[in-house]
Design a protein around this motif. Structure first.
Motif, mmCIF file in Angstrom:
data_model
loop_
_atom_site.group_PDB
_atom_site.id
_atom_site.type_symbol
_atom_site.label_atom_id
_atom_site.label_comp_id
_atom_site.label_asym_id
_atom_site.label_seq_id
_atom_site.Cartn_x
_atom_site.Cartn_y
_atom_site.Cartn_z
ATOM 1 N N LEU A 23 -1.274 -13.421 25.405
ATOM 2 C CA LEU A 23 -0.259 -14.534 24.741
ATOM 3 C C LEU A 23 0.243 -12.877 23.836
ATOM 4 O O LEU A 23 -0.145 -11.990 23.134
ATOM 5 C CB LEU A 23 -1.175 -14.679 23.419
ATOM 6 N N PHE A 24 1.688 -13.098 24.685
ATOM 7 C CA PHE A 24 3.051 -11.546 24.202
ATOM 8 C C PHE A 24 3.603 -12.559 23.356
ATOM 9 O O PHE A 24 3.531 -13.852 23.051
ATOM 10 C CB PHE A 24 3.381 -11.004 25.015
ATOM 11 N N VAL A 29 2.754 -18.740 15.122
ATOM 12 C CA VAL A 29 1.575 -19.029 14.216
ATOM 13 C C VAL A 29 1.247 -19.828 13.119
ATOM 14 O O VAL A 29 2.410 -19.686 12.531
ATOM 15 C CB VAL A 29 0.719 -17.806 13.817
ATOM 16 N N LYS A 30 0.816 -21.043 13.228
ATOM 17 C CA LYS A 30 1.133 -21.984 11.999
ATOM 18 C C LYS A 30 -0.541 -21.599 11.356
ATOM 19 O O LYS A 30 -1.745 -21.912 11.990
ATOM 20 C CB LYS A 30 0.469 -23.712 13.063
ATOM 21 N N PRO A 166 -4.039 -15.591 15.323
ATOM 22 C CA PRO A 166 -4.599 -14.179 14.647
ATOM 23 C C PRO A 166 -3.984 -14.316 12.805
ATOM 24 O O PRO A 166 -3.041 -14.300 12.661
ATOM 25 C CB PRO A 166 -4.484 -13.384 14.866
ATOM 26 N N PRO A 167 -4.728 -13.513 12.312
ATOM 27 C CA PRO A 167 -4.567 -13.197 11.052
ATOM 28 C C PRO A 167 -3.637 -12.236 10.921
ATOM 29 O O PRO A 167 -3.424 -10.355 10.469
ATOM 30 C CB PRO A 167 -5.663 -12.804 10.151
ATOM 31 N N MET A 203 -3.301 -5.818 10.229
ATOM 32 C CA MET A 203 -2.763 -5.714 11.467
ATOM 33 C C MET A 203 -1.347 -6.565 11.907
ATOM 34 O O MET A 203 -0.669 -6.673 10.755
ATOM 35 C CB MET A 203 -3.728 -7.302 11.974
ATOM 36 N N GLY A 204 -0.835 -6.128 13.150
ATOM 37 C CA GLY A 204 0.244 -6.281 13.048
ATOM 38 C C GLY A 204 0.538 -7.307 13.740
ATOM 39 O O GLY A 204 -0.173 -8.267 13.841
ATOM 40 N N THR A 205 1.667 -7.684 14.001
ATOM 41 C CA THR A 205 1.943 -8.601 14.640
ATOM 42 C C THR A 205 1.919 -9.486 16.322
ATOM 43 O O THR A 205 1.427 -7.987 17.275
ATOM 44 C CB THR A 205 4.094 -9.385 15.089
ATOM 45 N N TYR A 206 2.430 -10.104 16.973
ATOM 46 C CA TYR A 206 2.824 -9.875 18.897
ATOM 47 C C TYR A 206 3.220 -8.919 19.237
ATOM 48 O O TYR A 206 4.117 -9.012 18.675
ATOM 49 C CB TYR A 206 2.596 -11.247 19.012
#
Lengths: 215, 215
Positions: A23-24, A29-30, A166-167, A203-206
């Motif tokens: 997943l890129f 994200v729900k 993911p968080p 944590m960052g984003t995708y």
């Protein structure tokens, strides 16, 4: 990359990688929704403090990415669902005035594992925030000092208040009590040569595949 | 007992056991004095909380002993001296109303290791108290449930305010952030079946060889 079966040490269960999507960015994200299994390619920043006896201490800002494989959730609903994770790849770099450039990767012989679940005290609540924890075997390359450092006790990374998986965007902590010993690849069985004394991350984003610099 | 070289996992350096004395009661321990290398046979009590999802939680009082091998200190004076430790044998037993009898031993395939050193912030002080930490691979036998549980991430035992070596009588903590996963020997590669959620212990004094019950 070695497969999990080639690894000498596993700090927890292996996540089956066969057939799960990579997943890129961009991804949606729900919140409060356990997602299907997948490999999350996410940005990360971290601020780590290193102590090298006889040399000194420095706090270093790192930036990079992680690839986290997530298992199929144990339940379809948020409440009660557990997710197991494997940190399958990591790359971060930072620069220390004292130690020079530092590059962080995973130890190839260690399976770094984690889980996301509702804290026991909150397990009767609906839409309770979950807690994420991961036990990591990392390698710190310090070209200026000609050293590669690694940990034997896992670095315990924890994220609280997880409301989506993911968080992405959540801050987290390395649970280090005073110090975590780091060993030298050149003399792995002798006394530690350095210590991690603090670690805070976010944590960052995708990311897109092109953003996985250093891969 | 396996020798350290037979062990699959070591959380830190091995202490050389050849030729070091096996120390039973009575012993005289001098404060602020690094002792010669030896194997300390000490009492221990511990209060551990276990959570078994679907079964419940219980807090259990344990009593038993440990055998700790200590390295030659890195300095003759207290200030600056570091000592490396291996937990080479452990036996504790306790009884839970919910889970029945629980017997705790070391995992034979794991070298449980630790160190005693002055915290970095206090390293300029004279006669500063030291800190002790040990990373332990334990096995919990629960005959009533027909289970043997074990940890993969080490149980991190810490003792502060160490003014003599060994720190007989000192209280200590298991550094557990929310939970530490425990796995079943029957299905070691699947998800955890239980969790340690709290651990507090106290080191006892030297025991006689006869007091090493269950050995």
């Amino acid at each position: 990359m070695l497969t999990a079966n080639d690894k000498k040490i596993a700090f927890g269960p292996e996540v089956e990688l066969d057939g799960i999507p990579n997943l890129f960015a961009p991804q949606t994200v729900k919140p409060f929704t356990p997602p299907p299994s997948g490999i999350d390619n996410l940005g990360i920043v971290s601020t780590d403090t290193f102590m090298v006896p006889g040399v000194g201490e420095d706090t270093v800002d790192f930036k990079g990415w992680v690839r986290v494989a997530r298992s199929k959730p144990t339940a379809e609903a948020w409440d009660g669902a557990e997710v197991y994770t494997n940190l399958i790849e990591m790359y971060m770099h930072g620069t220390s005035a004292r130690f020079g450039e530092i590059i962080v990767r995973l130890q190839p012989e260690v399976l770094s594992t984690g889980m996301i679940r509702t804290p026991f005290g909150d397990s009767d609540r609906t839409q309770a925030a979950k807690a994420c924890r991961m036990a990591v075997g990392a390698e710190f390359e310090l070209p200026k000092l000609g050293m590669v450092l690694f940990n034997k006790e896992p670095i315990e990374l924890t994220i609280d208040n997880v409301r989506s998986i993911p968080p992405a965007g959540n801050p987290g902590n390395g649970q280090i009590y005073n110090l975590l010993p780091l060993f030298s690849r050149d003399a792995p069985n002798t006394a530690p040569v350095a210590y991690l004394t603090s670690l805070k991350f976010q944590m960052g984003t995708y990311l897109t595949e092109d953003q996985l610099e250093g891969r």
